[in-house]
Design a protein around this motif. Structure first.
Motif, PDB file in Angstrom:
ATOM      1  N   GLU A  32      35.496  50.747  34.132  1.00 37.60           N
ATOM      2  CA  GLU A  32      35.876  50.219  35.712  1.00 37.60           C
ATOM      3  C   GLU A  32      34.528  49.878  36.033  1.00 37.60           C
ATOM      4  OE1 GLU A  32      38.954  52.301  37.659  1.00 37.60           O
ATOM      5  OE2 GLU A  32      38.739  50.370  38.701  1.00 37.60           O
ATOM      6  N   GLY A  33      34.654  48.762  36.730  1.00 35.46           N
ATOM      7  CA  GLY A  33      33.668  47.820  37.378  1.00 35.46           C
ATOM      8  C   GLY A  33      32.336  47.565  36.559  1.00 35.46           C
ATOM      9  N   SER A  34      32.605  47.714  35.178  1.00 33.83           N
ATOM     10  CA  SER A  34      31.757  47.082  34.158  1.00 33.83           C
ATOM     11  C   SER A  34      31.820  45.803  33.746  1.00 33.83           C
ATOM     12  CB  SER A  34      31.211  47.864  33.032  1.00 33.83           C
ATOM     13  OG  SER A  34      31.189  49.184  33.417  1.00 33.83           O
ATOM     14  N   HIS A  35      30.675  45.085  33.260  1.00 31.17           N
ATOM     15  CA  HIS A  35      30.937  43.686  32.517  1.00 31.17           C
ATOM     16  C   HIS A  35      31.130  43.994  30.956  1.00 31.17           C
ATOM     17  CE1 HIS A  35      29.222  39.498  31.788  1.00 31.17           C
ATOM     18  NE2 HIS A  35      30.517  39.587  31.142  1.00 31.17           N
ATOM     19  N   ALA A  56      41.227  49.333  31.372  1.00 32.20           N
ATOM     20  CA  ALA A  56      40.367  50.156  32.066  1.00 32.20           C
ATOM     21  C   ALA A  56      39.860  49.831  33.149  1.00 32.20           C
ATOM     22  CB  ALA A  56      39.577  50.771  30.963  1.00 32.20           C
ATOM     23  N   GLY A  57      39.884  48.467  33.701  1.00 29.86           N
ATOM     24  CA  GLY A  57      39.304  47.965  34.796  1.00 29.86           C
ATOM     25  C   GLY A  57      37.954  47.349  34.785  1.00 29.86           C
ATOM     26  N   ALA A  58      37.643  46.799  33.258  1.00 31.35           N
ATOM     27  CA  ALA A  58      36.386  46.030  33.230  1.00 31.35           C
ATOM     28  C   ALA A  58      36.658  44.487  33.489  1.00 31.35           C
ATOM     29  CB  ALA A  58      35.806  46.271  31.909  1.00 31.35           C
ATOM     30  N   ASN A  59      35.678  43.952  33.906  1.00 33.24           N
ATOM     31  CA  ASN A  59      35.493  42.427  33.841  1.00 33.24           C
ATOM     32  C   ASN A  59      35.278  42.394  32.371  1.00 33.24           C
ATOM     33  OD1 ASN A  59      35.984  41.563  36.419  1.00 33.24           O
ATOM     34  ND2 ASN A  59      33.904  41.572  36.937  1.00 33.24           N
ATOM     35  N   VAL A  60      35.550  41.063  31.732  1.00 34.14           N
ATOM     36  CA  VAL A  60      35.566  40.708  30.289  1.00 34.14           C
ATOM     37  C   VAL A  60      34.964  39.519  30.082  1.00 34.14           C
ATOM     38  CG1 VAL A  60      36.588  40.602  28.173  1.00 34.14           C
ATOM     39  CG2 VAL A  60      37.012  42.347  29.593  1.00 34.14           C
ATOM     40  N   ASP A  85      42.652  41.070  41.926  1.00 31.88           N
ATOM     41  CA  ASP A  85      41.873  40.871  43.028  1.00 31.88           C
ATOM     42  C   ASP A  85      40.439  40.947  42.716  1.00 31.88           C
ATOM     43  OD1 ASP A  85      43.868  40.249  44.432  1.00 31.88           O
ATOM     44  OD2 ASP A  85      44.089  42.153  45.429  1.00 31.88           O
ATOM     45  N   THR A  86      39.838  41.915  42.010  1.00 37.05           N
ATOM     46  CA  THR A  86      38.638  42.163  41.520  1.00 37.05           C
ATOM     47  C   THR A  86      38.091  41.900  40.109  1.00 37.05           C
ATOM     48  OG1 THR A  86      38.783  44.468  41.095  1.00 37.05           O
ATOM     49  CG2 THR A  86      38.518  44.073  43.241  1.00 37.05           C
ATOM     50  N   GLN A  87      39.304  42.015  39.196  1.00 38.75           N
ATOM     51  CA  GLN A  87      38.842  41.685  37.720  1.00 38.75           C
ATOM     52  C   GLN A  87      39.034  40.348  37.315  1.00 38.75           C
ATOM     53  OE1 GLN A  87      41.442  45.453  36.522  1.00 38.75           O
ATOM     54  NE2 GLN A  87      39.940  44.718  34.608  1.00 38.75           N
ATOM     55  N   LYS A  88      37.929  40.146  36.580  1.00 41.09           N
ATOM     56  CA  LYS A  88      37.976  38.627  35.888  1.00 41.09           C
ATOM     57  C   LYS A  88      37.818  38.671  34.543  1.00 41.09           C
ATOM     58  CE  LYS A  88      36.194  36.101  40.040  1.00 41.09           C
ATOM     59  NZ  LYS A  88      34.809  36.294  40.823  1.00 41.09           N
ATOM     60  N   VAL A  89      38.405  37.595  33.925  1.00 44.25           N
ATOM     61  CA  VAL A  89      38.257  37.376  32.564  1.00 44.25           C
ATOM     62  C   VAL A  89      37.637  35.859  32.280  1.00 44.25           C
ATOM     63  CG1 VAL A  89      39.436  37.276  30.198  1.00 44.25           C
ATOM     64  CG2 VAL A  89      40.141  38.994  31.901  1.00 44.25           C
ATOM     65  N   GLN A 112      25.792  34.977  35.032  1.00 45.75           N
ATOM     66  CA  GLN A 112      26.005  34.439  36.576  1.00 45.75           C
ATOM     67  C   GLN A 112      27.154  34.734  37.038  1.00 45.75           C
ATOM     68  OE1 GLN A 112      24.316  30.522  35.859  1.00 45.75           O
ATOM     69  NE2 GLN A 112      22.149  31.324  36.011  1.00 45.75           N
ATOM     70  N   ASN A 113      28.316  34.753  36.373  1.00 48.94           N
ATOM     71  CA  ASN A 113      29.571  34.849  36.871  1.00 48.94           C
ATOM     72  C   ASN A 113      29.809  36.379  36.868  1.00 48.94           C
ATOM     73  OD1 ASN A 113      29.808  32.127  36.646  1.00 48.94           O
ATOM     74  ND2 ASN A 113      30.681  32.128  34.681  1.00 48.94           N
ATOM     75  N   LEU A 114      29.593  37.116  36.323  1.00 49.59           N
ATOM     76  CA  LEU A 114      30.252  38.403  36.182  1.00 49.59           C
ATOM     77  C   LEU A 114      29.150  39.787  36.420  1.00 49.59           C
ATOM     78  CD1 LEU A 114      33.008  38.342  33.662  1.00 49.59           C
ATOM     79  CD2 LEU A 114      33.185  37.867  35.974  1.00 49.59           C
ATOM     80  N   GLY A 115      27.927  39.235  36.323  1.00 48.18           N
ATOM     81  CA  GLY A 115      26.675  40.263  36.700  1.00 48.18           C
ATOM     82  C   GLY A 115      26.265  40.585  35.182  1.00 48.18           C
TER      83      GLY A 115
HETATM   84  C1  LIG Z   1      34.028  41.403  38.528  1.00 46.85           C
HETATM   85  O1  LIG Z   1      33.062  40.423  38.695  1.00 46.85           O
HETATM   86  C2  LIG Z   1      33.249  39.956  40.138  1.00 46.85           C
HETATM   87  C3  LIG Z   1      32.226  38.710  40.201  1.00 46.85           C
HETATM   88  O2  LIG Z   1      31.095  39.219  39.955  1.00 46.85           O
HETATM   89  C4  LIG Z   1      32.789  41.319  41.228  1.00 46.85           C
HETATM   90  O3  LIG Z   1      32.957  40.685  42.380  1.00 46.85           O
HETATM   91  C5  LIG Z   1      33.777  42.167  41.038  1.00 46.85           C
HETATM   92  O4  LIG Z   1      33.306  43.363  41.482  1.00 46.85           O
HETATM   93  C6  LIG Z   1      33.890  42.749  39.372  1.00 46.85           C
HETATM   94  N1  LIG Z   1      34.823  43.671  39.288  1.00 46.85           N
HETATM   95  C7  LIG Z   1      34.600  44.598  38.583  1.00 46.85           C
HETATM   96  C8  LIG Z   1      36.084  45.437  38.414  1.00 46.85           C
HETATM   97  O5  LIG Z   1      33.645  44.714  37.720  1.00 46.85           O
END
Ligand SMILES: *[C@@H]1O[C@H](CO)[C@@H](O)[C@H](O)[C@H]1NC(C)=O
Ligand SMILES: NC(=O)c1ccc[n+]([C@@H]2O[C@H](COP(=O)([O-])OP(=O)(O)OC[C@H]3O[C@@H](n4cnc5c(N)ncnc54)[C@H](OP(=O)(O)O)[C@@H]3O)[C@@H](O)[C@H]2O)c1
Ligand SMILES: *[C@@H]1O[C@H](CO)[C@@H](O)[C@H](O)[C@H]1NC(C)=O
Length: 332
Positions: A32-35, A56-60, A85-89, A112-115
């Protein structure tokens, strides 16, 4: 008398190890919250891992070459997003096997986009099977370029930032053919065995930085890559690998991901996978006394069972050779 003391001391030793066991286990990783970056994420096992990660809530981030396949995979993976709203692929096209500076640039762009990337899954790979002298020599190099160097490049691009975060997970996807050599896999197996040396050495380097490396050994898995390989597989290879069955990508993906979250080094799937992995554990790291005890206790028995497997594989190879010779004499 001496024996009783020795046995009780040994028992005490095991109990102390069990008590200390949680101390050697890495802290579980939170998706959750990881890239999470998945190379080879536009198909098969890689895509299935991406699906599990977004669930599981990750950005991918998905990395592969073909843009159309990437776009389709991204659309599929997005369907499983937990929080829109918060997750990105995102997907980015890159050839991981060639130019490191290009791979580095791609990873920077993704970050740059997802940390910064916290988990890298090296699923990039391809396979070829055939009789040694019939596989074009260029294919031996291509296997190493994609399966080995493709993983080296992506890993090299993320390790510096993982080290500065003092946090991370890196998964290498090898294969059961990276645990034992089978008829037809001279080129493929070598590239998958190479990942093991890389993973073991890197694990020792990165562990003090709270970065854990995992090495996964999937069995035959029902993917587009597998279907393509079937077309040119020698009969021997097909008959031998059939004995282990065909697994579903989502089952394989869930297993790899949950082992990686725990920080387990060797990741296996299925009963044959368990046996092969215990049998070939070598000097690989463990995360619990249970894991180590199982390896110690089962190794001898599994070696005996493996001799029966080897004998049946030899028989398959011999039968196919006879059939080939009959075919030849019939046709001539
Ligand atoms: C996904 O990435 C965006 C953009 O950096 C960020 O705002 C968001 O908190 C991240 N969400 C998760 C679930 O990591
Ligand atoms: N399926 C099995 O039975 C099985 C068993 C054991 C191990 N494995 C291993 O598991 C991994 C995934 O297998 P799979 O069956 O899911 O494979 P797959 O369906 O063929 O997918 C391979 C992925 O890797 C990408 N890729 C290939 N070459 C690349 C390159 N040079 N640069 C960037 N991306 C590249 C592909 O996309 P593009 O082609 O568009 O680049 C695709 O996304 C592989 O490492 C494979 O060896 C598979
Ligand atoms: C022998 O020939 C048959 C029919 O032509 C074919 O199906 C089979 O695969 C061949 N066997 C081998 C080992 O090449």
């Amino acid at each position: 008398m001496f024996l009783i003391v020795a046995i009780s001391l040994f028992g005490l030793f095991i109990i102390v190890l069990y008590v200390l066991s949680p101390l050697i286990a890495p802290k579980p990783f939170k998706l959750e919250g990881s890239h999470v970056m998945v190379t080879g994420g536009s198909s098969g096992i890689g895509q299935a891992i991406a699906v599990e990660a977004v669930k599981a809530g990750a950005n991918v981030s998905l990395l592969a070459r073909n843009q159309a396949k990437l776009t389709a995979a991204k659309a599929d993976v997005e369907k499983y997003v937990k929080n829109k709203d918060t997750q990105k692929v995102q997907c980015i096209s890159v050839d991981l096997s060639r130019d490191f500076s290009e791979v580095e640039r791609t990873v920077k762009e993704a970050e740059q986009n997802l940390g910064p990337v916290q988990m890298l899954i090296n699923c990039v790979g391809t396979s070829i099977s055939g009789v040694f002298e019939e596989i074009p020599l260029t294919e031996f190099k291509r296997m190493l370029d994609i399966n080995y160097m493709g993983s080296v490049h992506a890993t090299r691009a993320v390790v510096p930032s993982m080290k500065s975060q003092q946090h991370g997970r890196i998964v290498f996807v090898s294969s059961q053919a990276g645990q034992l050599g089978l008829f037809g896999y001279t080129a493929y197996s070598a590239s998958k065995f190479a990942l093991r040396g890389l993973a073991e050495a890197l694990h020792m380097e990165l562990k003090p930085h709270n970065i854990y490396v995992s090495l996964a050994f999937p069995p035959d898995t029902d993917t587009p890559g597998f279907a393509e390989e079937q077309i040119s597989k020698p009969e021997e290879t097909r008959l031998i690998s059939e004995t282990a069955g065909l697994f579903k990508p989502d089952v394989v993906a869930r297993s790899i991901l949950s082992d990686a979250l725990l920080g387990r080094f060797l990741c296996y799937i299925g009963v044959d996978g368990y046996m092969l992995t215990s049998l070939t554990c070598g000097m690989s790291p463990v995360i619990s006394i249970t894991e180590a005890t199982q390896q110690v206790v089962t190794m001898g028995l599994f070696r005996i069972i493996s001799l029966f497997y080897l004998d049946s594989f030899d028989r398959v190879v011999r039968k196919c050779k006879e059939k080939r010779e009959q075919n030849k004499s019939k046709s001539s």
